[in-house]
Design a protein around this motif. Structure first.
Motif, short mmCIF file in Angstrom:
data_model
loop_
_atom_site.label_atom_id
_atom_site.label_comp_id
_atom_site.label_asym_id
_atom_site.label_seq_id
_atom_site.Cartn_x
_atom_site.Cartn_y
_atom_site.Cartn_z
N UNK A 1 -3.19 4.61 -2.83
CA UNK A 1 -4.22 5.54 -2.38
C UNK A 1 -3.86 6.93 -2.94
N UNK A 2 -4.58 7.42 -3.96
CA UNK A 2 -4.20 8.69 -4.58
C UNK A 2 -4.74 9.89 -3.82
N UNK A 3 -4.01 10.99 -3.89
CA UNK A 3 -4.48 12.29 -3.42
C UNK A 3 -4.18 13.30 -4.50
N UNK A 4 -4.84 14.47 -4.43
CA UNK A 4 -4.72 15.47 -5.50
C UNK A 4 -4.56 16.85 -4.88
N UNK A 5 -3.31 17.23 -4.60
CA UNK A 5 -3.05 18.53 -4.00
C UNK A 5 -2.89 19.64 -5.04
N UNK A 6 -2.82 19.29 -6.32
CA UNK A 6 -2.77 20.25 -7.42
C UNK A 6 -1.61 21.23 -7.30
N UNK A 7 -0.46 20.70 -6.98
CA UNK A 7 0.74 21.52 -6.93
C UNK A 7 1.85 20.82 -6.18
N UNK A 8 3.09 20.95 -6.69
CA UNK A 8 4.21 20.27 -6.05
C UNK A 8 4.61 20.93 -4.74
N UNK A 9 4.34 22.22 -4.59
CA UNK A 9 4.67 22.88 -3.33
C UNK A 9 3.92 22.23 -2.18
N UNK B 1 5.67 13.07 5.83
CA UNK B 1 5.39 11.63 5.67
C UNK B 1 3.91 11.35 5.53
N UNK B 2 3.16 12.29 4.99
CA UNK B 2 1.73 12.09 4.74
C UNK B 2 1.51 11.35 3.42
N UNK B 3 2.45 11.44 2.51
CA UNK B 3 2.40 10.68 1.26
C UNK B 3 3.77 10.04 1.05
N UNK B 4 3.80 9.02 0.19
CA UNK B 4 5.05 8.31 -0.09
C UNK B 4 5.73 8.80 -1.35
N UNK B 5 4.95 9.32 -2.28
CA UNK B 5 5.50 9.83 -3.54
C UNK B 5 4.55 10.88 -4.09
N UNK B 6 5.07 11.72 -4.97
CA UNK B 6 4.26 12.78 -5.57
C UNK B 6 4.79 13.08 -6.96
N UNK B 7 3.98 13.79 -7.74
CA UNK B 7 4.38 14.15 -9.10
C UNK B 7 4.36 15.68 -9.25
N UNK C 1 0.84 -1.20 0.00
CA UNK C 1 0.00 0.00 0.00
C UNK C 1 0.87 1.26 0.00
N UNK C 2 0.59 2.17 -0.94
CA UNK C 2 1.33 3.42 -1.04
C UNK C 2 0.35 4.58 -1.15
N UNK C 3 0.76 5.74 -0.62
CA UNK C 3 -0.02 6.97 -0.76
C UNK C 3 0.72 7.86 -1.75
N UNK C 4 0.07 8.18 -2.86
CA UNK C 4 0.72 8.89 -3.95
C UNK C 4 -0.11 10.10 -4.35
N UNK C 5 0.52 11.27 -4.40
CA UNK C 5 -0.17 12.47 -4.86
C UNK C 5 -0.01 12.58 -6.37
N UNK C 6 -1.14 12.64 -7.09
CA UNK C 6 -1.13 12.60 -8.56
C UNK C 6 -1.46 13.95 -9.19
N UNK C 7 -1.43 15.02 -8.42
CA UNK C 7 -1.62 16.40 -8.89
C UNK C 7 -3.08 16.68 -9.20
N UNK C 8 -3.66 16.12 -10.26
CA UNK C 8 -5.04 16.41 -10.61
C UNK C 8 -5.65 15.28 -11.41
N UNK C 9 -6.96 15.29 -11.51
CA UNK C 9 -7.68 14.17 -12.10
C UNK C 9 -7.45 14.04 -13.60
N UNK C 10 -7.21 15.15 -14.31
CA UNK C 10 -7.13 15.12 -15.77
C UNK C 10 -5.70 15.14 -16.30
N UNK C 11 -4.72 15.00 -15.42
CA UNK C 11 -3.33 15.14 -15.84
C UNK C 11 -2.63 13.77 -15.92
N UNK C 12 -1.44 13.79 -16.52
CA UNK C 12 -0.73 12.56 -16.85
C UNK C 12 -0.42 11.66 -15.64
N UNK C 13 -0.05 12.20 -14.46
CA UNK C 13 0.34 11.30 -13.37
C UNK C 13 -0.70 10.26 -13.00
#
Length: 320
Positions: free
Chosen positions: A124-132, A141-147, A95-107
């Protein structure tokens, strides 16, 4: 403690992290549904096991000691690993928590390809809509990876984070169907003197920075007014800004009957660089599996040909 080994109690570690986040034992106890006395005892037992105080307590104020500040990131990682191990034991998946930026984007699509290739991973995806915002979540340590794009963030790159380029997204312009430039394709040079509408996003300075660099390179103007509330809202607002256009992924889906269309940009094709970001000291085997698979399935997606593609100069140089 036996022979220098410390057996850490996860309930005590969780109490410490909650107290460190709140810097208030009462609020931390409420967050964990404990009495303040029970939380204090857990923290005290952890301090005893580690051989020193993690908090300095004075009246109503609580502050981390130097040892507490050193232990906090390790404590967060310990809890993340424990959750991952429990999830794997329950369902056999990592199980990993990954931020994918937004619903319509490549990640998000890339994560889908990874899961198709490795069915043992669970994301488990999340969408913070920004790398900052995503890097801040990584550091906590709230997510394991991000784009995201790793340039133009406005702050120095955190030394505790690593990144790797995984995708170069082809871009086009979203315009009203009656716009004079709404043909089958456009060259970026055709945009000279036009206005690109790019509502500023507080948590995505890297995206705004890319658009400014693109506009400067091809003689366009940027209108950063308004708020980006998703593709439907953008289409509606373009109806009120009929002479404007906005830069979008060339393959972004446009609702039928919207009166808008995406015109691909060619000669050269502007590419938006997506990198995956993770903590340098994260030793979770599930993360290593995810990264290996991501780099494998996206190998063809990150090829850059200077004869036909365009990137800002800063994105062509070695990344921070």
């Amino acid at each position: 403690m036996r022979d220098g080994q410390v057996d850490l109690d996860l309930a005590q570690v969780r109490a410490f992290v909650a107290a460190a986040d709140a810097l208030n034992f009462s609020r931390a106890a409420a967050h964990l549904h404990l009495t303040q006395q029970a939380l204090s005892k857990r923290v005290q037992r952890l301090e005893h096991a580690l051989g020193g105080p993690l908090f300095s307590r004075g009246g109503r104020s609580v502050e981390l000691t130097d040892a507490g500040r050193r232990f906090l990131p390790e404590a967060r990682r310990l809890l993340v690993l424990a959750e991952s191990a429990a999830a794997t034991a329950r369902n056999g998946n990592a199980h990993l928590r990954v931020d994918v930026w937004g619903q319509l984007h490549a990640p998000l699509r890339m994560v889908g390809r990874v899961l198709d290739a490795d069915e043992g991973l669970e994301v488990e995806p999340s969408m913070r809509r920004g790398l900052a915002a995503a890097t801040a979540a990584l550091l906590r340590s709230e997510v394991d990876a991000a784009f995201g794009r790793v340039h133009d963030l406005g702050t120095p790159w955190p030394r505790s984070l690593r990144h790797a380029l995984v995708h170069l997204d082809a871009l086009g312009v979203l315009v009203r169907a009656e716009h004079p430039l709404a043909g089958t394709s456009l060259r970026p040079a055709d945009l000279e003197g036009t206005t690109l509408w790019a509502p500023a996003t507080r948590d995505a300075p890297e995206y705004s920075g890319y658009i400014r660099r693109f506009a400067d390179s091809f003689g366009a103007r940027v209108d950063a007014t308004g708020t980006n509330l998703g593709i439907d809202r953008v289409i509606m607002q373009l109806g009120e800004r009929t002479n404007m256009m906005t830069l979008v992924p060339a393959d972004i889906p446009v609702p039928a009957g919207s009166g808008c269309r995406v015109v691909p940009l060619v000669d050269p094709v502007p590419r938006y660089p997506w990198s995956v970001v993770w903590r340098r000291d994260d030793a979770d085997p599930a993360l290593a599996r995810f990264l290996r698979c991501l780099l494998a399935v996206g190998r063809a997606d990150r090829r850059f040909d200077a004869r036909r593609d365009w990137l800002p100069e800063i994105d062509r140089t070695p990344q921070p």
